[in-house]
Design an enzyme around this catalytic site. Structure first.
Site, mmCIF file in Angstrom:
data_model
loop_
_atom_site.group_PDB
_atom_site.id
_atom_site.type_symbol
_atom_site.label_atom_id
_atom_site.label_comp_id
_atom_site.label_asym_id
_atom_site.label_seq_id
_atom_site.Cartn_x
_atom_site.Cartn_y
_atom_site.Cartn_z
ATOM 1 N N CYS A 34 -4.271 0.579 -2.584
ATOM 2 C CA CYS A 34 -4.649 0.659 -1.180
ATOM 3 C C CYS A 34 -3.790 1.709 -0.483
ATOM 4 O O CYS A 34 -2.731 2.114 -0.990
ATOM 5 C CB CYS A 34 -4.488 -0.702 -0.494
ATOM 6 S SG CYS A 34 -2.838 -1.433 -0.652
ATOM 7 N N CYS A 77 0.825 -1.200 0.000
ATOM 8 C CA CYS A 77 0.000 0.000 0.000
ATOM 9 C C CYS A 77 0.864 1.257 0.000
ATOM 10 O O CYS A 77 2.074 1.207 0.259
ATOM 11 C CB CYS A 77 -0.906 0.002 1.228
ATOM 12 S SG CYS A 77 -2.133 -1.331 1.243
#
Length: 234
Positions: free
Chosen positions: A157, A83
């Site tokens: 993400c 992420c």
């Protein structure tokens, strides 16, 4: 037999370009380069990836290759990125490469295996020419990049970055990023969408408070995304 690929970037092309020489060797060679030098910890069957790609294209007419025809190929190259490293861009290709080279923690679609393999290539089942994108709703090149872009956005993400060109009108439009990647982002996975608007020395046409970027911000807000926008980063 080999796929036909006119040599060009990810832009609509005319139907007069012929094949890229040695496309099979280019794709397989890039695959070995990726798994040996770029991401040496990964293991992929490069020969089988090519066979599934070739199967998706040669068994269908040049204007009838859908995203689904590439499913087997994509299933052979799964990737998961950490992420906070996803970088999206629109109409800022040259700057994006420079930006990602300086801030090396960013990952773009071109850094994925599929992006690395097929970047700057165009292909179709024709030894003399490939149709222009505008003539095909299911152009073989468009269909592959559409699926690749969708997969990349679905993986996103944490905090993501969007790089836009503020020196042009319609810095944000509904093609590719605006229709595919934006629609595939998940507000449950993405903490912040950080928009960076860059301009040339002559000054901006658009900014965080004017032009099409306002539309992007409204879309993000309506879908429950948190966002930031800067338009004065040196």
């Amino acid at each position: 037999f080999d796929i036909i690929v006119p040599q060009l970037c990810l832009c609509p092309v005319q139907a007069t370009f012929g094949t890229t020489p040695n496309i099979k060797h280019i794709v397989i060679g890039r695959c070995f380069t990726y798994t040996t030098l770029v991401q040496p910890g990964l293991r992929y069957d490069c020969e089988e990836i090519w066979r599934q790609f070739e199967k998706a294209v040669v068994q269908h007419a040049s204007c009838n290759v859908t995203e689904e025809h590439y499913c087997e190929m994509f299933n052979m190259m799964p990737q998961v990125w950490p992420c906070d490293r996803f970088l999206f861009w629109s109409k800022t290709r040259m700057l994006m490469h420079s930006y990602a080279a300086v801030f090396r923690h960013f990952w773009t679609l071109e850094d994925t295996l599929v992006g690395f393999l097929f970047n700057d290539l165009i292909w179709c089942f024709d030894f003399n020419s490939c149709p222009a994108w505008s003539t095909c709703r299911t152009h073989p090149v468009y269909s592959l990049w559409k699926r690749a872009s969708q997969n990349f956005a679905e993986m996103a993400c944490g905090n993501i970055t969007v790089l836009l060109n503020g020196s042009i009108t319609n810095a944000f439009n509904r093609k590719m990023f605006g229709s595919i990647e934006l629609d595939s982002l998940n507000p449950q996975r993405v903490n912040y969408v950080n928009i960076k608007v860059v301009t040339n020395p002559e000054g901006p046409h658009e900014s965080c408070s004017q032009g099409s970027i306002v539309e992007l911000i409204q879309i993000l807000w309506s879908r429950g995304f948190r966002w930031t926008c800067t338009d004065s980063d040196l």
